[in-house]
Scaffold this active site. Structure first.
Site, short mmCIF file in Angstrom:
data_model
loop_
_atom_site.label_atom_id
_atom_site.label_comp_id
_atom_site.label_asym_id
_atom_site.label_seq_id
_atom_site.Cartn_x
_atom_site.Cartn_y
_atom_site.Cartn_z
N ASP A 127 -38.21 90.58 23.90
CA ASP A 127 -37.78 91.98 23.98
C ASP A 127 -38.96 92.89 23.59
O ASP A 127 -39.30 93.00 22.42
CB ASP A 127 -36.60 92.16 23.01
CG ASP A 127 -36.20 93.60 22.80
OD1 ASP A 127 -36.53 94.45 23.65
OD2 ASP A 127 -35.55 93.88 21.77
N ASN A 176 -39.28 96.26 24.07
CA ASN A 176 -39.02 97.64 23.64
C ASN A 176 -38.07 97.73 22.44
O ASN A 176 -37.65 98.83 22.06
CB ASN A 176 -38.52 98.51 24.80
CG ASN A 176 -37.15 98.05 25.30
OD1 ASN A 176 -36.57 97.11 24.74
ND2 ASN A 176 -36.63 98.70 26.32
N ASP A 185 -34.96 96.98 21.91
CA ASP A 185 -33.55 97.42 22.02
C ASP A 185 -32.57 96.26 21.86
O ASP A 185 -31.38 96.41 22.09
CB ASP A 185 -33.31 98.16 23.34
CG ASP A 185 -33.44 97.25 24.56
OD1 ASP A 185 -33.83 96.06 24.39
OD2 ASP A 185 -33.16 97.69 25.67
N ASP A 218 -36.63 91.73 28.14
CA ASP A 218 -36.98 92.56 29.29
C ASP A 218 -38.21 92.00 30.01
O ASP A 218 -38.82 91.03 29.55
CB ASP A 218 -37.20 94.02 28.84
CG ASP A 218 -38.03 94.11 27.57
OD1 ASP A 218 -38.99 93.33 27.45
OD2 ASP A 218 -37.71 94.95 26.69
N ASP A 270 -27.66 81.49 44.17
CA ASP A 270 -26.48 81.32 43.33
C ASP A 270 -25.25 81.00 44.19
O ASP A 270 -25.05 81.62 45.24
CB ASP A 270 -26.25 82.65 42.58
CG ASP A 270 -25.20 82.56 41.50
OD1 ASP A 270 -25.39 81.77 40.57
OD2 ASP A 270 -24.19 83.28 41.59
N GLU A 314 -28.02 76.41 44.48
CA GLU A 314 -27.06 75.98 43.47
C GLU A 314 -25.77 75.71 44.22
O GLU A 314 -25.11 76.64 44.68
CB GLU A 314 -26.84 77.08 42.42
CG GLU A 314 -25.97 76.58 41.28
CD GLU A 314 -24.97 77.59 40.77
OE1 GLU A 314 -24.50 77.43 39.65
OE2 GLU A 314 -24.61 78.55 41.49
C1 BGC Z 1 -24.31 81.08 37.65
C2 BGC Z 1 -23.39 81.51 36.57
C3 BGC Z 1 -22.53 82.64 37.10
C4 BGC Z 1 -21.86 82.28 38.43
C5 BGC Z 1 -21.36 83.48 39.14
C6 BGC Z 1 -23.29 80.55 38.64
O1 BGC Z 1 -23.47 79.51 39.27
O2 BGC Z 1 -25.22 80.09 37.27
O3 BGC Z 1 -24.05 81.88 35.41
O4 BGC Z 1 -21.53 82.92 36.17
O5 BGC Z 1 -22.77 81.67 39.29
O6 BGC Z 1 -22.40 84.21 39.69
#
Ligand code: BGC
Length: 551
Positions: free
Chosen positions: A31, A33, A35, A39, A212, A272
């Site tokens: 981090d 900054n 907060d 970041d 994702d 994924e």
């Molecule tokens: C990501 C998760 C996320 C989900 C929804 C997953 O496969 O790794 O962290 O909650 O996708 O986007």
């Protein structure tokens, strides 16, 4: 901005096939900054650390504008940086610093759903029934009088109904939190817009993408709907599930491949995709995304049969895909490996199950043997780094961080926890890294820490480990440096070393030997390169791995 690198060699194009990739969860890394939230300038300030660690690439979990209903996986704008995490200029500075250190940059693309604050969704809510804006999402009429009931009984992966009312008899579908409406990938504008996003980041010099929920985009919502009890089981080997892993999803990735190939070297992607293992190859197709995560290693127990079977299956996969496989012990969705391997297991119990029961359902905290867990996690990473293919390292595992299983309920952020009174969710592996042994948030930043760090984290700090040749950080650094010298060619031969020892050989006489049994064993003759723990009278003790050069 340059996108074409003249004189690119095959090695440059294939860097990802054997890469070690470090996963950064940006809000919890560093981090700058003060907060309390990590970041992008924080990452830039730690490029030296990443270079000294010796990784080939970093993968950044989402840093886009987001209300953080799901840790940033609820994206408001795919082509910007969350102001709390920095600016696009900060992104460019960070990418330039990483590239100057020889580290590639992979960003996370979240195509299954936007956030409910994305301009498209706001428009869809306002525009009403039958509008063009509603076609970008998965929206259906409700059932019952005036559509007052959800279209069907399907459930969200985070609990509760998968449908939310729009107030006019229509409902939107969400696989995940209600703040994450699923996009309609049959809509050409959705498709075109994501290609624009890919080019946006590729033009900024991004080397690759982690995709994702890659298996969720295409859905078959034709009626009659199958009942939830049939849909709840998500893995099917024949592509017949209405919501997951439908064959047509690969048409999208073929379009993305055309975008990746506009660049030199072509941009890389890893899917994924939680699919039936027999269908993983489709996501790793060179005409599609090119590589698919293999999560089997993070499901495996620290057990010889488990390790051997997992490695064999991963290598068999490669025969089919022609890609390389990925090995990983953890990520931002999984209880930390150093804790998993230290859980007490009754006969027949699996560590992942026990961890989930404890962490995800507020069960009684088990007596975790953290010393044992760490010893095994150290042994395991030497196995993973000795395998052909690519290895992903989750931030903090190089410090041996344990899961934080006792975060106060009011600190929890994960929608899995927030939506439930019993589940603790995934925050315990997302607690900010300790950089120093003292100071506010242990050097994470000058302010606090968005998830509280336990006092025990001080002992794991980078500062505490850096000068100590026996530390877990030193082990990772040595292993990564050695791997880059030793990893030549994809071959792996098993050496038969009896029922308690995993013994494998890589080209050039690089042997990796792990003792899963209780008693010390002899090492092969050769030059000892590295061990995950001290030898005992020259022999390899329990829960320990050694790398040996035999020629
Ligand atoms: C990501 C998760 C996320 C989900 C929804 C997953 O496969 O790794 O962290 O909650 O996708 O986007």
């Amino acid at each position: 901005m340059t996108t074409v690198a003249p004189g690119t060699t095959a090695l440059d194009r294939d860097w990802w096939k054997t890469a070690t990739v470090y996963q950064i969860y940006p809000r919890s890394f560093a981090d700058a900054n003060g907060d309390g939230m990590g970041d992008l300038p924080g990452i830039t300030s730690r490029v030296d650390y990443l270079a000294a660690l010796g990784v080939d690439a970093v993968w950044l979990s989402p840093f886009y504008p987001s209300a953080l209903a799901d840790g940033g996986y609820d994206v408001d704008d795919y082509r910007d940086v969350d102001p709390r995490l920095g600016t696009l200029a900060d992104f460019d500075t960070m990418a330039a610093a990483l590239h100057a250190a020889g580290i590639k940059v992979i960003v996370d693309i979240v195509p299954n759903h936007t956030s409910n604050a994305h301009p498209w969704f706001l428009e869809a809510v306002a525009a009403g029934r039958g509008s063009r804006a509603r076609e970008r999402y998965v929206i259906r009429d409700g059932s019952g009088a005036h559509g007052a009931e959800p279209p069907n009984d399907w459930e969200s992966l985070f609990g509760g109904s998968a449908w939310e009312p729009l107030g006019d008899g229509q409902w939107y579908f969400h696989h995940f939190a209600r703040e994450q409406p699923d996009l309609n990938w049959e809509d050409p504008e959705v498709r075109a817009d994501f290609r624009t996003t890919l080019r946006f980041w590729a033009d900024r010099g991004v080397d690759g993408f982690r995709v994702d929920v890659a298996h969720g985009l295409v859905k078959d919502l034709s009626e009659p709907y199958a009942p939830w009890r049939e849909v709840a089981e998500t893995l099917r080997a024949d592509g017949s599930h209405p919501l997951w892993d439908r064959d047509d999803v690969h048409e999208i990735y073929a379009e993305w491949r055309a975008v990746f190939n506009e660049y030199d070297p072509p941009r890389f992607a890893v899917a994924e995709a939680a699919v039936h293992p027999s269908r993983r190859a489709r996501y790793a197709d060179p005409q599609g995304l090119g590589q698919a995560f293999n999560f089997a290693m993070q499901e495996a127990d620290f057990d010889l049969a488990d390790f051997r079977a997992t490695i064999e299956a991963g290598l068999a996969d490669v025969e089919v895909t022609g890609s390389t496989t990925t090995w990983l012990l953890g990520c931002h969705d999984t209880p930390r490996v150093a804790t998993r391997y230290g859980l007490p297991l009754a006969a027949g119990e699996r560590a992942q199950q026990v961890a989930r029961q404890w962490l995800l359902s507020d069960g009684r905290a088990p007596e975790v043997d953290l010393a044992l867990g760490l010893r095994r996690a150290r042994a395991a990473i030497l196995v993973l780094l000795a395998l052909p293919g690519s290895t992903y390292i989750y931030q903090g595992d190089e410090l041996g961080l344990p899961e934080v299983g006792d975060l106060p309920p009011e600190a929890l952020q994960d929608p899995m926890a927030v939506r439930s009174s019993t589940e603790k969710g995934r925050d315990g592996c997302r607690v900010p890294l300790p950089w120093t042994t003292t100071g506010p948030s242990l050097g994470f930043g000058s302010g606090g820490s968005h998830l509280p760090q336990p006092a025990s984290f001080a002992a794991y700090a980078v500062e505490a480990q850096e000068g100590d040749p026996t530390s877990t950080l030193s082990l990772y650094r040595q292993a990564l440096a050695l791997r880059s010298e030793l990893n030549r060619g994809p071959e792996l031969h098993w050496v038969d070393a009896g029922p308690e020892v995993l013994d494998l050989e890589r080209p050039g006489g690089w042997r990796c030997v792990t003792n899963f049994g209780p008693r010390p064993v002899d090492l092969p003759t050769g030059r000892l390169l590295l061990t995950s723990g001290d030898l005992v009278d020259g022999r390899l003790p329990a829960d320990t791995t050694a790398w040996v050069a035999t020629s």
